[in-house]
Scaffold this motif. Structure first.
Motif, PDB file in Angstrom:
ATOM      1  N   GLY A  32       0.051  32.809 -23.470  1.00  0.00           N
ATOM      2  CA  GLY A  32       1.428  32.383 -23.689  1.00  0.00           C
ATOM      3  C   GLY A  32       1.864  31.176 -22.890  1.00  0.00           C
ATOM      4  O   GLY A  32       3.040  30.819 -22.918  1.00  0.00           O
ATOM      5  N   GLU A  33       0.972  30.513 -22.183  1.00  0.00           N
ATOM      6  CA  GLU A  33       1.341  29.384 -21.319  1.00  0.00           C
ATOM      7  C   GLU A  33       1.454  28.066 -22.079  1.00  0.00           C
ATOM      8  O   GLU A  33       2.125  27.159 -21.626  1.00  0.00           O
ATOM      9  CB  GLU A  33       0.304  29.221 -20.199  1.00  0.00           C
ATOM     10  N   SER A  34       0.817  27.964 -23.216  1.00  0.00           N
ATOM     11  CA  SER A  34       0.808  26.705 -23.953  1.00  0.00           C
ATOM     12  C   SER A  34       2.037  26.588 -24.851  1.00  0.00           C
ATOM     13  O   SER A  34       2.585  27.591 -25.328  1.00  0.00           O
ATOM     14  CB  SER A  34      -0.460  26.612 -24.804  1.00  0.00           C
ATOM     15  N   ALA A  35       2.445  25.350 -25.107  1.00  0.00           N
ATOM     16  CA  ALA A  35       3.548  25.111 -26.036  1.00  0.00           C
ATOM     17  C   ALA A  35       3.082  25.255 -27.486  1.00  0.00           C
ATOM     18  O   ALA A  35       3.884  25.447 -28.392  1.00  0.00           O
ATOM     19  CB  ALA A  35       4.125  23.719 -25.815  1.00  0.00           C
ATOM     20  N   SER A  36       1.785  25.179 -27.702  1.00  0.00           N
ATOM     21  CA  SER A  36       1.216  25.253 -29.039  1.00  0.00           C
ATOM     22  C   SER A  36       0.941  26.710 -29.428  1.00  0.00           C
ATOM     23  O   SER A  36       0.248  27.438 -28.723  1.00  0.00           O
ATOM     24  CB  SER A  36      -0.086  24.457 -29.093  1.00  0.00           C
ATOM     25  N   TRP A  37       1.446  27.130 -30.575  1.00  0.00           N
ATOM     26  CA  TRP A  37       1.214  28.498 -31.041  1.00  0.00           C
ATOM     27  C   TRP A  37      -0.260  28.708 -31.361  1.00  0.00           C
ATOM     28  O   TRP A  37      -0.794  29.789 -31.174  1.00  0.00           O
ATOM     29  CB  TRP A  37       2.078  28.835 -32.254  1.00  0.00           C
ATOM     30  N   ARG A  43      -6.156  31.849 -27.485  1.00  0.00           N
ATOM     31  CA  ARG A  43      -6.298  32.514 -26.187  1.00  0.00           C
ATOM     32  C   ARG A  43      -6.185  34.032 -26.314  1.00  0.00           C
ATOM     33  O   ARG A  43      -6.895  34.771 -25.641  1.00  0.00           O
ATOM     34  CB  ARG A  43      -5.265  31.983 -25.207  1.00  0.00           C
ATOM     35  N   LYS A  44      -5.284  34.503 -27.167  1.00  0.00           N
ATOM     36  CA  LYS A  44      -5.153  35.945 -27.395  1.00  0.00           C
ATOM     37  C   LYS A  44      -6.434  36.528 -27.973  1.00  0.00           C
ATOM     38  O   LYS A  44      -6.878  37.601 -27.570  1.00  0.00           O
ATOM     39  CB  LYS A  44      -3.996  36.235 -28.348  1.00  0.00           C
TER      40      LYS A  44
END
Length: 85
Positions: A32-37, A43-44
């Motif tokens: 959840g750290e990135s601005a990109s979904w 990452r998830k």
């Protein structure tokens, strides 16, 4: 299967678990750290994959572990001390 060979396999699996735990912690911190979904979704998936692999390796290790708890505990303690945990 000789005892030394089985012991080596269990040590290898324990090392793999330690490496997977470190990688999983790294990816957990980035969730959840990135601005990109799209990056967050990737990452998830990586994080969940590492969790699944850890579970599977732990299952294999449990199947290969000796049934005698005292021998298993001593062996586990020695292996953890060897890798610095």
């Amino acid at each position: 299967m000789s005892d030394e060979y089985a012991h080596g396999r269990r040590d290898g699996l324990r090392l793999a678990l330690a490496i997977l735990a470190a990688e999983e912690a790294k990816w957990a911190a980035l969730l959840g750290e990135s601005a990109s979904w799209r990056t967050n979704a990737t990452r998830k998936v990586r994080h969940k994959t590492l969790q699944v692999v850890q579970t599977r390796v732990q299952t294999v290790l449990n199947r290969l572990s000796p049934k005698d708890d005292t021998a298993s505990n001593a062996e586990l303690s020695a292996a953890l001390a060897k890798i610095g945990f």
